[in-house]
Design an enzyme around this catalytic site. Sequence first.
Site, PDB file in Angstrom:
ATOM      1  N   HIS A 130       2.728  -5.513  14.624  1.00  0.00           N
ATOM      2  CA  HIS A 130       1.626  -6.264  15.228  1.00  0.00           C
ATOM      3  C   HIS A 130       2.015  -6.826  16.598  1.00  0.00           C
ATOM      4  O   HIS A 130       1.152  -6.995  17.459  1.00  0.00           O
ATOM      5  CB  HIS A 130       1.187  -7.391  14.291  1.00  0.00           C
ATOM      6  N   ASP A 161      10.498   3.656   0.485  1.00  0.00           N
ATOM      7  CA  ASP A 161      10.645   5.047   0.049  1.00  0.00           C
ATOM      8  C   ASP A 161       9.423   5.839   0.491  1.00  0.00           C
ATOM      9  O   ASP A 161       8.634   5.368   1.303  1.00  0.00           O
ATOM     10  CB  ASP A 161      10.859   5.118  -1.465  1.00  0.00           C
ATOM     11  N   ARG A 198       5.751  -5.657   9.330  1.00  0.00           N
ATOM     12  CA  ARG A 198       4.372  -5.785   9.790  1.00  0.00           C
ATOM     13  C   ARG A 198       4.300  -6.652  11.050  1.00  0.00           C
ATOM     14  O   ARG A 198       3.559  -6.353  11.986  1.00  0.00           O
ATOM     15  CB  ARG A 198       3.525  -6.381   8.670  1.00  0.00           C
ATOM     16  N   ASN A 238      -3.980 -11.243  12.043  1.00  0.00           N
ATOM     17  CA  ASN A 238      -2.641 -11.839  11.941  1.00  0.00           C
ATOM     18  C   ASN A 238      -2.559 -13.099  11.091  1.00  0.00           C
ATOM     19  O   ASN A 238      -1.460 -13.632  10.879  1.00  0.00           O
ATOM     20  CB  ASN A 238      -2.104 -12.171  13.339  1.00  0.00           C
ATOM     21  N   HIS A 258       3.474   1.224   5.080  1.00  0.00           N
ATOM     22  CA  HIS A 258       2.648   0.691   3.990  1.00  0.00           C
ATOM     23  C   HIS A 258       3.286   0.923   2.624  1.00  0.00           C
ATOM     24  O   HIS A 258       2.688   0.582   1.605  1.00  0.00           O
ATOM     25  CB  HIS A 258       1.252   1.330   4.026  1.00  0.00           C
ATOM     26  N   THR A 259       4.471   1.492   2.609  1.00  0.00           N
ATOM     27  CA  THR A 259       5.206   1.569   1.345  1.00  0.00           C
ATOM     28  C   THR A 259       5.701   0.197   0.910  1.00  0.00           C
ATOM     29  O   THR A 259       6.081   0.002  -0.240  1.00  0.00           O
ATOM     30  CB  THR A 259       6.401   2.543   1.464  1.00  0.00           C
TER      31      THR A 259
END
Length: 316
Positions: free
Chosen positions: A60, A248, A56, A88, A188-189
């Site tokens: 960002h 995954d 992340r 953030n 987002h996994t």
Amino acid sequence: MEVALLSLLILSILHVGTGLSLNYYDKTCPNYEATVTAAVKQAMATDNTVPAALLRMHFHDCFVRGCDGSVLLDSTANNTAEKAGPPNVSLHAFYVIDNAKSAIEAQCPGVVSCADILALAAKDAVALVSHNWGPTWKVPVGRLDGRISRASETSLLPAPTSNFAQLQQRFNQLNLSVKDLVTLSGGHTLGFAHCSSFQNRIHSSNSANGLDPTLNPSFASSLRKACPANNTANNAGATLDATSTVFDNMYYKMLLGGMSIFSSDAALLTHPKTKGFITTFANSQQAFNLAFVKSMLRMSSLTGGQEVRLNCRKVR
């Protein structure tokens, strides 16, 4: 309009892939890659949230001024830095980059940029939680660190409440495609979302029962239990998918089942082309892996720095 103008300004200082190569540090700092991997492994041994945090953080960083390490800079008396911007404030694991940088500085002073270390750490984060079925790749290096970091510019980051048009516009501004959008959303996994990021889907005034109608009812119920309407717990929230510490394709399977966390995730189902990519990735881990590597390389080739910092938290 303000965000669009800001985007044009920042695009004017970005250089796609300028000076990046796989052998950039071969002679000046041959052990840089192993040193970063060791720092990531050490942090992961005691904190399983580190991989999601590093991935992340890299995203960002790249989406504001290019992959220039500007997200790593601390605020000063005269400037509020990116890491203090609203999107953030929940970023963490900066110490991993600090540790890697310190170890590399001991070997090769003033050679390896913080931006490169972050790009490498993000790759390691994915590879180390993929259980041998996920993607790995060689990271072209040679990025420079930026001198500018402004909290106000974090408005350029895609928001969890974004609709498809907003997401597509931001990715287009960085010459990233709708396939890149779907693929990079697959990050987002990994990780966890605080209630504030998805309150609009479970406590909304836009429907009779307060729920986003695209949500699976039982999944929506579980989210409401985790995040009651009057929730005041700072750490309340939900994992981003059912296997949130493993890289995954579960995110895509849950997305098709109405079990995505963010509005921005659900928005990807509103366009036939992006829904097609989602279906492909849900059905094939290999297809997702191949696409993810390509999209990460495209995103991380956005460069815009000017120096190699000696300390990732402050301008040289």
